[in-house]
Design a protein around this motif. Structure first.
Motif, PDB file in Angstrom:
ATOM      1  N   GLU B   6       0.754  -0.795   0.046  1.00 30.50           N
ATOM      2  CA  GLU B   6      -0.096  -0.327  -0.197  1.00 30.50           C
ATOM      3  C   GLU B   6       1.057   0.944   0.374  1.00 30.50           C
ATOM      4  O   GLU B   6       0.419   2.406  -0.650  1.00 30.50           O
ATOM      5  CB  GLU B   6      -1.269   0.074   0.967  1.00 30.50           C
ATOM      6  CG  GLU B   6      -1.917  -0.367   1.152  1.00 30.50           C
ATOM      7  CD  GLU B   6      -2.926  -1.281   2.373  1.00 30.50           C
ATOM      8  OE1 GLU B   6      -3.817  -1.714   2.123  1.00 30.50           O
ATOM      9  OE2 GLU B   6      -2.512  -1.273   3.442  1.00 30.50           O
ATOM     10  N   ASP B   7       1.865   0.950   0.666  1.00 32.46           N
ATOM     11  CA  ASP B   7       2.623   2.722   0.705  1.00 32.46           C
ATOM     12  C   ASP B   7       3.639   2.107  -0.512  1.00 32.46           C
ATOM     13  O   ASP B   7       3.750   4.134  -0.507  1.00 32.46           O
ATOM     14  CB  ASP B   7       3.701   2.426   1.710  1.00 32.46           C
ATOM     15  CG  ASP B   7       5.033   3.045   2.346  1.00 32.46           C
ATOM     16  OD1 ASP B   7       4.410   4.760   2.546  1.00 32.46           O
ATOM     17  OD2 ASP B   7       5.415   3.218   2.459  1.00 32.46           O
ATOM     18  N   LEU B   8       3.893   1.093  -0.614  1.00 27.86           N
ATOM     19  CA  LEU B   8       4.683   1.848  -2.389  1.00 27.86           C
ATOM     20  C   LEU B   8       3.447   1.995  -3.403  1.00 27.86           C
ATOM     21  O   LEU B   8       4.070   3.506  -4.349  1.00 27.86           O
ATOM     22  CB  LEU B   8       5.208  -0.075  -3.076  1.00 27.86           C
ATOM     23  CG  LEU B   8       6.150   0.093  -4.513  1.00 27.86           C
ATOM     24  CD1 LEU B   8       7.553   0.746  -3.826  1.00 27.86           C
ATOM     25  CD2 LEU B   8       6.256  -1.260  -4.465  1.00 27.86           C
ATOM     26  N   GLY B  13       3.082   6.385  -6.545  1.00 25.66           N
ATOM     27  CA  GLY B  13       1.546   6.559  -7.688  1.00 25.66           C
ATOM     28  C   GLY B  13       1.398   5.256  -8.460  1.00 25.66           C
ATOM     29  O   GLY B  13       0.786   5.103  -9.649  1.00 25.66           O
ATOM     30  N   ALA B  14       1.888   4.038  -8.523  1.00 26.75           N
ATOM     31  CA  ALA B  14       1.530   2.941  -9.474  1.00 26.75           C
ATOM     32  C   ALA B  14      -0.021   2.124  -8.871  1.00 26.75           C
ATOM     33  O   ALA B  14      -0.713   2.706  -8.059  1.00 26.75           O
ATOM     34  CB  ALA B  14       2.547   1.789  -8.329  1.00 26.75           C
ATOM     35  N   ARG B  15      -0.298   1.642 -10.648  1.00 29.15           N
ATOM     36  CA  ARG B  15      -1.808   1.310 -10.553  1.00 29.15           C
ATOM     37  C   ARG B  15      -1.876   0.122  -9.578  1.00 29.15           C
ATOM     38  O   ARG B  15      -2.981  -0.171  -9.572  1.00 29.15           O
ATOM     39  CB  ARG B  15      -1.870   0.699 -11.986  1.00 29.15           C
ATOM     40  CG  ARG B  15      -2.081   1.668 -12.860  1.00 29.15           C
ATOM     41  CD  ARG B  15      -2.100   0.972 -14.225  1.00 29.15           C
ATOM     42  NE  ARG B  15      -2.120   1.738 -15.407  1.00 29.15           N
ATOM     43  CZ  ARG B  15      -1.953   2.429 -16.114  1.00 29.15           C
ATOM     44  NH1 ARG B  15      -1.964   0.886 -16.969  1.00 29.15           N
ATOM     45  NH2 ARG B  15      -2.291   3.130 -17.010  1.00 29.15           N
ATOM     46  N   VAL B  27       1.044 -14.042  -3.738  1.00 25.42           N
ATOM     47  CA  VAL B  27       0.845 -14.425  -2.007  1.00 25.42           C
ATOM     48  C   VAL B  27       0.316 -13.588  -1.343  1.00 25.42           C
ATOM     49  O   VAL B  27      -0.667 -13.254  -0.935  1.00 25.42           O
ATOM     50  CB  VAL B  27       2.649 -13.948  -0.978  1.00 25.42           C
ATOM     51  CG1 VAL B  27       3.032 -14.356  -0.091  1.00 25.42           C
ATOM     52  CG2 VAL B  27       3.163 -15.271  -1.879  1.00 25.42           C
ATOM     53  N   CYS B  28       0.290 -11.954  -2.034  1.00 27.86           N
ATOM     54  CA  CYS B  28      -0.250 -10.855  -1.541  1.00 27.86           C
ATOM     55  C   CYS B  28      -0.388  -9.662  -2.233  1.00 27.86           C
ATOM     56  O   CYS B  28       0.758  -9.648  -2.974  1.00 27.86           O
ATOM     57  CB  CYS B  28       0.458 -10.432  -0.661  1.00 27.86           C
ATOM     58  SG  CYS B  28      -0.385  -8.697   0.158  1.00 27.86           S
ATOM     59  N   ALA B  29      -1.444  -8.987  -2.722  1.00 30.61           N
ATOM     60  CA  ALA B  29      -1.194  -8.071  -3.591  1.00 30.61           C
ATOM     61  C   ALA B  29      -2.288  -7.095  -3.305  1.00 30.61           C
ATOM     62  O   ALA B  29      -3.437  -6.932  -2.573  1.00 30.61           O
ATOM     63  CB  ALA B  29      -1.927  -8.727  -4.741  1.00 30.61           C
ATOM     64  N   VAL B  30      -1.783  -5.794  -3.382  1.00 24.35           N
ATOM     65  CA  VAL B  30      -3.150  -4.475  -3.881  1.00 24.35           C
ATOM     66  C   VAL B  30      -2.846  -3.641  -4.808  1.00 24.35           C
ATOM     67  O   VAL B  30      -1.958  -3.417  -5.634  1.00 24.35           O
ATOM     68  CB  VAL B  30      -1.855  -3.577  -2.387  1.00 24.35           C
ATOM     69  CG1 VAL B  30      -3.019  -2.393  -2.535  1.00 24.35           C
ATOM     70  CG2 VAL B  30      -2.025  -4.350  -1.486  1.00 24.35           C
ATOM     71  N   ALA B 108      11.732  -1.349  -0.861  1.00 25.09           N
ATOM     72  CA  ALA B 108       9.739  -2.280  -0.435  1.00 25.09           C
ATOM     73  C   ALA B 108      10.244  -3.734  -1.047  1.00 25.09           C
ATOM     74  O   ALA B 108       9.712  -4.639   0.356  1.00 25.09           O
ATOM     75  CB  ALA B 108       9.031  -1.844  -1.706  1.00 25.09           C
ATOM     76  N   ALA B 109      11.053  -4.378  -1.753  1.00 23.89           N
ATOM     77  CA  ALA B 109      11.460  -5.660  -1.876  1.00 23.89           C
ATOM     78  C   ALA B 109      12.286  -6.371  -0.505  1.00 23.89           C
ATOM     79  O   ALA B 109      12.663  -7.322  -0.540  1.00 23.89           O
ATOM     80  CB  ALA B 109      12.526  -5.187  -3.607  1.00 23.89           C
TER      81      ALA B 109
END
Lengths: 376, 121
Positions: B6-8, B13-15, B27-30, B108-109
């Motif tokens: 979410e922070d990333l 301003g990522a989609r 595994v996880c998606a936002v 983030a990685a």
């Protein structure tokens, strides 16, 4: 000032360009086009004028698109769909044209024209990246166009193209018979029918979907229809000759922009390589010595990555509706690898770690596209 | 992990962004509002396809695994960065000039790598 600029405006290139810009800014698109055409006669080849003329054409196309879109929304006349489709075609807006033709075919399903146009557009897409979905869509709509207009030759010829290309011989013979029935005495079509009949071997059963899938998986057509049809061969092979591409790629390696470079046609065929040959040759001779089946395929790692990108990534990008594929940059301990779209195929290069991938991609694209520009 | 994504997304301003295993399983998606949730499977599939095809062809050439990959298209860009046992996949618009080398993505990685190691420990 006004008098001076008016006087100079008619005499210098800058003045002419400025005049076109002013007309464009004022919204007088027709006036801007006329002024640009007139100036082009005086200053042929002037890049500033070419840029402003392109801006005028884009503005005109945009205005026409808006007008036709509004008319379609209001009345949905077939003639407006036809015109908008041709505007999209001339503006190079392929995706928009396909979506419009789908709406056209849905709104006027009883007419042959939208099915033929949609079939043809889907066929163009299919010949670009061999996707089953486009091939199936092309066949379905072309068959429907043929049904709605039984004496129309064009859908038959387009169907013959796709059947010929995927190796659907049974269906191809059916289309050859239909073309012969419709225009058997046409001197231009006689040799076409003869070519189709000679190429097709009669088979009892065949699955069009399976043949389409085979082409998509292999990334190559069973036969090249440009041998007999008017369809131009697309891709690097058609845009430039291999020797020139090889020379330009070799220059990248010589200038130490890249350690290795390769050009791969849209069918996955390696057209040109530069650098890293010693390693590849050794690898290939080793494979040949072991009598491995893969000896038929070039063993270059770079070509392999380029092929993987050409087959998978381009398809996935379209699935995600991200428009057409531009480039893929892969980085790791081995350095930087760039695979970029160029002239319908892909070009790839490997460089040392720390190389700017965007600069490398630009040089690569120029190595192939630059040639195409000179030839056309 | 969700908070990291979410922070990333907010910072870039990522989609949307997601974490996938090396086999391509999400595994996880936002995903942002511009990216419908039904795109998640496609995005994960794309990540998996790129991962498996590129890794296979690199392995065939005797090269090491990749650490980052960027796929640029007309209307967007997908960035894949190794994050320990997983990969971070970020989807950005065409106007965002960002690559795998961006500080935000690398940070983030690293956070995801730590979280993944903790989760498997």
């Amino acid at each position: 000032m006004g008098i001076w600029s008016g006087l100079i405006g008619g005499r210098t290139l800058d003045g002419d360009v400025e005049r076109v810009r002013r007309l464009l800014a004022s919204g007088d698109l027709e006036g801007a086009r006329k002024a640009a055409d007139k100036a082009a006669e005086k200053w042929p080849g002037a890049s500033a004028l070419r840029d402003v003329s392109a801006a005028v054409r884009r503005a005109q196309a945009h205005a026409r698109i808006q007008e036709l879109t509004a008319r379609i929304a209001a009345s949905g006349e077939a003639v407006d769909y036809d015109e908008l489709a041709s505007v999209y075609l001339s503006a190079g807006l392929r995706e928009e044209r396909l979506r419009l033709l789908e709406r056209y075919a849905a709104a006027h399903g009883n007419l042959a024209a939208p099915h033929r146009l949609l079939g043809e557009a889907a066929l163009d897409e299919f010949f670009l990246d061999f996707r089953v979905r486009d091939g199936r869509r092309a066949i379905d709509h072309l068959l429907k166009a043929g049904m709605l207009q039984a004496d129309a030759l064009e859908p038959r010829l387009l169907l013959a193209e796709v059947y010929f290309a995927i190796g659907a011989d049974r269906a191809l013979l059916g289309q050859a018979a239909a073309i012969e029935r419709l225009a058997g005495d046409d001197d231009v079509l006689k040799p076409v029918v003869a070519t189709l009949r000679a190429a097709a071997a009669p088979t009892a059963n065949e699955s069009i979907d399976a043949l389409l899938a085979k082409v998509e998986v292999a990334g190559a057509l069973a036969r090249d229809p440009s041998e007999w049809s008017s369809r131009k061969r697309q891709g690097i092979a058609a845009a430039a000759d291999g020797a020139l591409v090889t020379r330009n790629l070799a220059r990248l390696v010589r200038d130490e922009v890249a350690e290795q470079a390769v050009a791969v046609d849209r069918a996955g065929e390696v057209l040109a390589t530069a650098g890293g040959k010693a390693a590849d040759a050794a690898e290939e001779s080793e494979a040949a010595a072991e009598g491995e089946a893969k000896a038929a395929e070039p063993t270059s790692g770079l070509a392999g990555v380029a092929r993987a990108v050409a087959r998978t990534v381009r398809t996935q990008v379209r699935e995600l509706e991200m428009g057409s594929f531009r480039r893929c940059v892969v980085e790791g301990p081995f350095g930087v690898m760039v695979v970029a779209e160029a002239a319908g195929g892909v070009v790839a290069a490997r460089a040392r770690r720390g190389t700017d991938p965007h600069r490398l991609a630009e040089r690569l694209e120029t190595a192939v596209e630059g040639i195409r520009g000179r030839k056309s | 992990m969700k908070a990291i994504l979410e922070d990333l997304n907010q910072r870039l301003g990522a989609r949307g962004s997601l974490v996938v295993t090396r086999d391509g399983l999400p595994v996880c998606a936002v995903l942002g509002t511009a990216t419908p949730n039904d795109r998640l499977d496609r995005l994960a599939a794309m990540g998996a396809a790129i991962l498996s095809d590129v890794r296979r062809s690199l392995a065939a050439a005797g090269l090491d695994e990749f650490t980052q990959c960027e796929v640029a298209a007309e209307q967007g860009k997908v960035v894949l960065v190794a994050a320990g046992p997983t990969y971070l996949v970020v989807l950005v618009g065409p106007r965002i000039e960002i690559g795998p080398g961006s500080v935000e993505i690398r940070s983030a990685a690293r956070q995801i790598e730590k979280a993944a190691v903790l989760a498997t420990a």
